[in-house]
Design a protein around this motif. Structure first.
Motif, mmCIF file in Angstrom:
data_model
loop_
_atom_site.group_PDB
_atom_site.id
_atom_site.type_symbol
_atom_site.label_atom_id
_atom_site.label_comp_id
_atom_site.label_asym_id
_atom_site.label_seq_id
_atom_site.Cartn_x
_atom_site.Cartn_y
_atom_site.Cartn_z
ATOM 1 N N VAL A 149 9.964 20.730 30.482
ATOM 2 C CA VAL A 149 9.209 19.484 30.370
ATOM 3 C C VAL A 149 8.038 19.642 29.414
ATOM 4 N N THR A 150 7.266 20.704 29.592
ATOM 5 C CA THR A 150 6.062 20.863 28.774
ATOM 6 C C THR A 150 6.371 21.304 27.348
ATOM 7 N N ARG A 151 7.627 21.512 27.018
ATOM 8 C CA ARG A 151 8.007 21.887 25.656
ATOM 9 C C ARG A 151 8.106 20.656 24.759
ATOM 10 N N SER A 152 8.396 19.511 25.339
ATOM 11 C CA SER A 152 8.591 18.292 24.565
ATOM 12 C C SER A 152 7.260 17.759 24.051
ATOM 13 N N LEU A 153 7.256 17.273 22.815
ATOM 14 C CA LEU A 153 6.050 16.704 22.240
ATOM 15 C C LEU A 153 5.854 15.236 22.615
ATOM 16 N N ARG A 154 6.813 14.642 23.274
ATOM 17 C CA ARG A 154 6.662 13.237 23.646
ATOM 18 C C ARG A 154 6.190 13.076 25.079
ATOM 19 N N THR A 155 5.963 14.177 25.787
ATOM 20 C CA THR A 155 5.491 14.089 27.165
ATOM 21 C C THR A 155 4.197 14.868 27.319
ATOM 22 N N GLY A 156 3.251 14.256 27.987
ATOM 23 C CA GLY A 156 1.999 14.940 28.297
ATOM 24 C C GLY A 156 0.938 14.763 27.228
ATOM 25 N N ALA A 157 -0.327 14.908 27.653
ATOM 26 C CA ALA A 157 -1.446 14.712 26.733
ATOM 27 C C ALA A 157 -1.424 15.711 25.589
ATOM 28 N N SER A 158 -1.109 16.983 25.882
ATOM 29 C CA SER A 158 -1.102 17.982 24.805
ATOM 30 C C SER A 158 0.056 17.767 23.847
ATOM 31 N N GLY A 159 1.217 17.370 24.368
ATOM 32 C CA GLY A 159 2.351 17.091 23.491
ATOM 33 C C GLY A 159 2.069 15.925 22.562
ATOM 34 N N ARG A 160 1.531 14.849 23.117
ATOM 35 C CA ARG A 160 1.232 13.677 22.292
ATOM 36 C C ARG A 160 0.104 13.964 21.301
ATOM 37 N N THR A 161 -0.833 14.831 21.699
ATOM 38 C CA THR A 161 -1.913 15.181 20.779
ATOM 39 C C THR A 161 -1.371 15.892 19.551
ATOM 40 N N ILE A 162 -0.487 16.861 19.749
ATOM 41 C CA ILE A 162 0.127 17.553 18.618
ATOM 42 C C ILE A 162 0.950 16.576 17.791
ATOM 43 N N LEU A 163 1.731 15.738 18.473
ATOM 44 C CA LEU A 163 2.599 14.789 17.787
ATOM 45 C C LEU A 163 1.794 13.807 16.939
ATOM 46 N N ALA A 164 0.609 13.438 17.401
ATOM 47 C CA ALA A 164 -0.204 12.440 16.708
ATOM 48 C C ALA A 164 -0.585 12.862 15.300
ATOM 49 N N TYR A 165 -0.674 14.166 15.067
ATOM 50 C CA TYR A 165 -1.125 14.666 13.768
ATOM 51 C C TYR A 165 0.012 15.231 12.919
ATOM 52 N N LEU A 166 1.244 15.082 13.364
ATOM 53 C CA LEU A 166 2.394 15.521 12.586
ATOM 54 C C LEU A 166 2.831 14.415 11.626
ATOM 55 N N PRO A 167 3.528 14.765 10.532
ATOM 56 C CA PRO A 167 3.989 13.749 9.574
ATOM 57 C C PRO A 167 4.914 12.725 10.229
ATOM 58 N N ASP A 168 4.986 11.543 9.625
ATOM 59 C CA ASP A 168 5.794 10.458 10.185
ATOM 60 C C ASP A 168 7.252 10.854 10.388
ATOM 61 N N ASN A 169 7.810 11.602 9.434
ATOM 62 C CA ASN A 169 9.228 11.947 9.553
ATOM 63 C C ASN A 169 9.480 12.865 10.748
ATOM 64 N N ILE A 170 8.520 13.746 11.065
ATOM 65 C CA ILE A 170 8.664 14.605 12.241
ATOM 66 C C ILE A 170 8.486 13.783 13.514
ATOM 67 N N GLN A 171 7.555 12.838 13.495
ATOM 68 C CA GLN A 171 7.371 11.970 14.649
ATOM 69 C C GLN A 171 8.656 11.218 14.975
ATOM 70 N N GLN A 172 9.348 10.753 13.942
ATOM 71 C CA GLN A 172 10.578 9.999 14.174
ATOM 72 C C GLN A 172 11.658 10.876 14.818
ATOM 73 N N LEU A 173 11.709 12.138 14.435
ATOM 74 C CA LEU A 173 12.664 13.053 15.063
ATOM 75 C C LEU A 173 12.371 13.218 16.551
ATOM 76 N N VAL A 174 11.078 13.317 16.892
ATOM 77 C CA VAL A 174 10.695 13.477 18.295
ATOM 78 C C VAL A 174 10.970 12.191 19.071
ATOM 79 N N LEU A 175 10.685 11.047 18.460
ATOM 80 C CA LEU A 175 10.933 9.780 19.140
ATOM 81 C C LEU A 175 12.415 9.563 19.423
ATOM 82 N N ALA A 176 13.281 10.208 18.641
ATOM 83 C CA ALA A 176 14.728 10.075 18.859
ATOM 84 C C ALA A 176 15.206 10.932 20.030
ATOM 85 N N GLU A 177 14.353 11.828 20.523
ATOM 86 C CA GLU A 177 14.723 12.691 21.652
ATOM 87 C C GLU A 177 14.638 11.918 22.970
ATOM 88 N N ASP A 178 15.390 12.385 23.947
ATOM 89 C CA ASP A 178 15.307 11.822 25.294
ATOM 90 C C ASP A 178 14.087 12.379 26.019
#
Length: 274
Positions: A149-178
């Protein structure tokens, strides 16, 4: 600013500048592989120049020709990144002191350091923690939680914090994950809401979480930045019964810990509202 708009883009640009621009193009374009024409358009260089750089890079191991006309960054490029990280001056003592001070400043909160994982795509991993004599299993955190669970960047405050500063194309890859099945009841399952939360994190420089990764836990996270590159996040956890809403002092303590582990640019901390 696009690569082609950067400094030194005239026809008289040095060969070294052209090589750097081609290399950067792979990161900014995203995806797995790109052709010379696509890279030429992104960099403003002639197709023939890009082709020669790619051919030389394949020979040197910095690029890989995955199939006819398509290239991607090679393992030697990754090795350079590992070498850069291996020679940083962020000692284990510095990390532990920052996490322990966060724990002390938040009345015994659990402090964790998450960093971007170097393998298996856009993920995070727990590097260090300050939890005192607490037994994580007794607190309801199983090894499965830590490893899934804590490995995913789309779950949790720390995951979303890292995701917030990643490039748009990487964000889209994460958003495509379950969303992981084991995620908490308040994990972001709607991508529009998740994207809105990422903008909020960038605007204020921290994230708040409530039962996202695991039920029963409230959290605060702040980004660890090396200039303009996101490296990880500091996470504070407390039971939601104790911290239904994070007080300002806890937020500031989390940001202070993250700032100690950051190498900020001249503009300083990324938050815009103080």
């Amino acid at each position: 600013m696009s690569i082609a708009e950067g400094p030194g883009t005239s026809a008289g640009s040095s060969h070294a500048e052209r090589v750097f621009r081609v290399t950067r193009a792979f990161a900014e374009l995203g995806g797995q592989a790109h052709g010379p024409g696509e890279i030429a358009q992104a960099t403003g260089l002639d197709d023939s120049v890009v082709h020669r750089i790619l051919q030389s890079g394949v020979y040197q191991g910095y690029f890989i020709r995955v199939r006819r006309g398509l290239y991607q960054l090679g393992t030697d490029a990754a090795q350079l990144g590992f070498q850069a990280l291996a020679h940083d001056d962020l000692s284990g003592d510095t990390v532990r002191q920052a996490l322990q001070e966060l724990r002390n400043a938040t009345d015994g909160g659990l402090a964790f350091l998450y960093m971007k994982a170097p393998f298996r795509g856009a993920q995070r991993q727990c590097i260090d923690m300050a939890v005192g004599s607490s037994d994580l299993v007794e607190l309801g955190m199983t090894p499965r939680d830590v490893l899934s669970v804590t490995r995913s960047l789309r779950t949790g405050a720390s995951g979303r914090t890292i995701l917030a500063y990643l490039p748009d194309n990487i964000q889209q890859l994460v958003l495509a994950e379950d969303v992981p099945d084991e995620a908490g009841p308040n994990a972001y399952r709607d991508n529009d809401a998740l994207l809105a939360s990422l903008k909020e994190i960038r605007d204020r420089g921290y994230a708040l979480g409530n039962q996202e990764c695991m039920a029963g836990w409230s959290s605060v996270a702040a980004p660890i930045l090396w200039r303009d590159t996101i490296m990880g996040a500091v996470l504070l956890l407390k039971p939601v019964t104790v911290m239904p809403q994070a007080p300002e002092s806890y937020i500031e303590a989390t940001k202070t810990a993250a700032a100690r582990l950051s190498r900020l640019s001249e503009s300083g901390w990324p938050a815009t509202d103080g």
